[in-house]
Design a protein around this motif. Structure first.
Motif, mmCIF file in Angstrom:
data_model
loop_
_atom_site.group_PDB
_atom_site.id
_atom_site.type_symbol
_atom_site.label_atom_id
_atom_site.label_comp_id
_atom_site.label_asym_id
_atom_site.label_seq_id
_atom_site.Cartn_x
_atom_site.Cartn_y
_atom_site.Cartn_z
ATOM 1 N N GLY A 56 0.793 -1.213 0.000
ATOM 2 C CA GLY A 56 0.000 0.000 0.000
ATOM 3 C C GLY A 56 0.828 1.267 0.000
ATOM 4 O O GLY A 56 0.264 2.369 0.072
ATOM 5 N N ASP A 57 2.132 1.151 -0.062
ATOM 6 C CA ASP A 57 3.000 2.326 -0.131
ATOM 7 C C ASP A 57 2.688 3.127 -1.384
ATOM 8 O O ASP A 57 2.399 2.560 -2.447
ATOM 9 C CB ASP A 57 4.464 1.916 -0.140
ATOM 10 C CG ASP A 57 4.915 1.315 1.177
ATOM 11 O OD1 ASP A 57 5.959 0.639 1.188
ATOM 12 O OD2 ASP A 57 4.229 1.525 2.192
ATOM 13 N N THR A 58 2.764 4.447 -1.272
ATOM 14 C CA THR A 58 2.430 5.323 -2.388
ATOM 15 C C THR A 58 3.536 6.319 -2.669
ATOM 16 O O THR A 58 4.389 6.583 -1.825
ATOM 17 C CB THR A 58 1.135 6.098 -2.111
ATOM 18 O OG1 THR A 58 1.265 6.827 -0.881
ATOM 19 C CG2 THR A 58 -0.046 5.151 -2.005
ATOM 20 N N TYR A 59 3.484 6.882 -3.852
ATOM 21 C CA TYR A 59 4.424 7.916 -4.267
ATOM 22 C C TYR A 59 3.695 8.855 -5.215
ATOM 23 O O TYR A 59 2.941 8.408 -6.080
ATOM 24 C CB TYR A 59 5.646 7.297 -4.950
ATOM 25 C CG TYR A 59 6.686 8.303 -5.368
ATOM 26 C CD1 TYR A 59 7.569 8.843 -4.438
ATOM 27 C CD2 TYR A 59 6.785 8.726 -6.692
ATOM 28 C CE1 TYR A 59 8.516 9.767 -4.812
ATOM 29 C CE2 TYR A 59 7.732 9.656 -7.075
ATOM 30 C CZ TYR A 59 8.594 10.171 -6.130
ATOM 31 O OH TYR A 59 9.534 11.090 -6.503
ATOM 32 N N TYR A 60 3.934 10.173 -5.059
ATOM 33 C CA TYR A 60 3.206 11.167 -5.830
ATOM 34 C C TYR A 60 4.136 12.152 -6.508
ATOM 35 O O TYR A 60 5.199 12.496 -5.980
ATOM 36 C CB TYR A 60 2.247 11.953 -4.936
ATOM 37 C CG TYR A 60 1.237 11.097 -4.216
ATOM 38 C CD1 TYR A 60 0.028 10.769 -4.822
ATOM 39 C CD2 TYR A 60 1.486 10.620 -2.937
ATOM 40 C CE1 TYR A 60 -0.903 9.980 -4.170
ATOM 41 C CE2 TYR A 60 0.560 9.832 -2.279
ATOM 42 C CZ TYR A 60 -0.631 9.518 -2.899
ATOM 43 O OH TYR A 60 -1.554 8.738 -2.244
ATOM 44 N N ALA A 61 3.706 12.621 -7.657
ATOM 45 C CA ALA A 61 4.407 13.711 -8.303
ATOM 46 C C ALA A 61 4.222 14.982 -7.483
ATOM 47 O O ALA A 61 3.205 15.167 -6.816
ATOM 48 C CB ALA A 61 3.883 13.918 -9.726
ATOM 49 N N ASP A 62 5.200 15.858 -7.537
ATOM 50 C CA ASP A 62 5.139 17.089 -6.755
ATOM 51 C C ASP A 62 3.902 17.924 -7.083
ATOM 52 O O ASP A 62 3.344 18.596 -6.209
ATOM 53 C CB ASP A 62 6.393 17.932 -6.985
ATOM 54 C CG ASP A 62 7.633 17.315 -6.373
ATOM 55 O OD1 ASP A 62 8.746 17.674 -6.796
ATOM 56 O OD2 ASP A 62 7.495 16.478 -5.459
ATOM 57 N N SER A 63 3.461 17.876 -8.314
ATOM 58 C CA SER A 63 2.352 18.700 -8.747
ATOM 59 C C SER A 63 1.015 18.315 -8.114
ATOM 60 O O SER A 63 0.081 19.118 -8.122
ATOM 61 C CB SER A 63 2.225 18.648 -10.275
ATOM 62 O OG SER A 63 2.023 17.319 -10.721
ATOM 63 N N VAL A 64 0.922 17.108 -7.561
ATOM 64 C CA VAL A 64 -0.347 16.647 -7.008
ATOM 65 C C VAL A 64 -0.265 16.307 -5.527
ATOM 66 O O VAL A 64 -1.289 15.952 -4.923
ATOM 67 C CB VAL A 64 -0.897 15.436 -7.781
ATOM 68 C CG1 VAL A 64 -1.013 15.756 -9.263
ATOM 69 C CG2 VAL A 64 -0.010 14.214 -7.566
ATOM 70 N N LYS A 65 0.893 16.415 -4.923
ATOM 71 C CA LYS A 65 1.044 16.102 -3.503
ATOM 72 C C LYS A 65 0.122 16.973 -2.658
ATOM 73 O O LYS A 65 0.030 18.177 -2.863
ATOM 74 C CB LYS A 65 2.489 16.304 -3.067
ATOM 75 C CG LYS A 65 3.443 15.226 -3.533
ATOM 76 C CD LYS A 65 4.853 15.484 -3.026
ATOM 77 C CE LYS A 65 5.806 14.396 -3.469
ATOM 78 N NZ LYS A 65 7.199 14.661 -3.024
ATOM 79 N N GLY A 66 -0.561 16.342 -1.726
ATOM 80 C CA GLY A 66 -1.473 17.048 -0.854
ATOM 81 C C GLY A 66 -2.867 17.193 -1.411
ATOM 82 O O GLY A 66 -3.784 17.577 -0.680
ATOM 83 N N ARG A 67 -3.046 16.898 -2.685
ATOM 84 C CA ARG A 67 -4.357 17.009 -3.321
ATOM 85 C C ARG A 67 -4.891 15.664 -3.796
ATOM 86 O O ARG A 67 -6.094 15.421 -3.747
ATOM 87 C CB ARG A 67 -4.299 17.976 -4.500
ATOM 88 C CG ARG A 67 -3.882 19.395 -4.122
ATOM 89 C CD ARG A 67 -4.043 20.350 -5.298
ATOM 90 N NE ARG A 67 -3.203 19.971 -6.430
ATOM 91 C CZ ARG A 67 -3.663 19.643 -7.629
ATOM 92 N NH1 ARG A 67 -4.969 19.656 -7.867
ATOM 93 N NH2 ARG A 67 -2.825 19.321 -8.609
#
Length: 123
Positions: A56-67
């Motif tokens: 279940g670990d995740t990783y996000y692009a900076d442009s969408v982090k927090g959203r």
């Protein structure tokens, strides 16, 4: 191998929310990962988010982090991309793909790109 079908796109106003679904089928390895990509008109396809199935670990692009939030449902063999606080810059066709090795920050799409699902954010 895994095959995926994207759904859940639509038209929303700035600040709105959408939840995209990526339904997977076929045999998978326990450590594989599923990732979201998007492509806007005139731009190259870019990475959005990824989740490793087993942990279940995740990783996000900076442009969408927090959203944006990526999650999975083991029973339904489906991953989701919850998109909040949407902006016009998020307008794109969103695609799902897999990484058989389970990579996140170095996610390498394996399968052919499908139809995708259109997300349009109006201002």
């Amino acid at each position: 191998q895994v095959q995926v079908v994207e759904s859940g796109g639509g038209l929303v106003q700035t600040g709105g929310s959408l939840r995209l679904s990526c339904a997977a089928s076929g045999r998978t390895f326990s450590n594989y990962a599923m990732g979201w990509f998007r492509q806007a008109p005139g731009k190259e396809r870019e990475f959005v988010a990824a989740i490793r199935w087993s942990s279940g670990d995740t990783y996000y692009a900076d442009s969408v982090k927090g959203r944006f939030t990526c999650s999975r449902d083991n029973a339904k063999n489906t991953v989701y991309l919850q998109m909040n606080s949407l902006k016009p810059e998020d307008t794109a066709v969103y695609y799902c793909n897999t990484d058989p090795i389970g990579r996140l920050s170095q996610f390498l799409p394996f399968h052919s790109w499908g139809r995708g699902t259109q997300v349009t954010v109006s201002s």
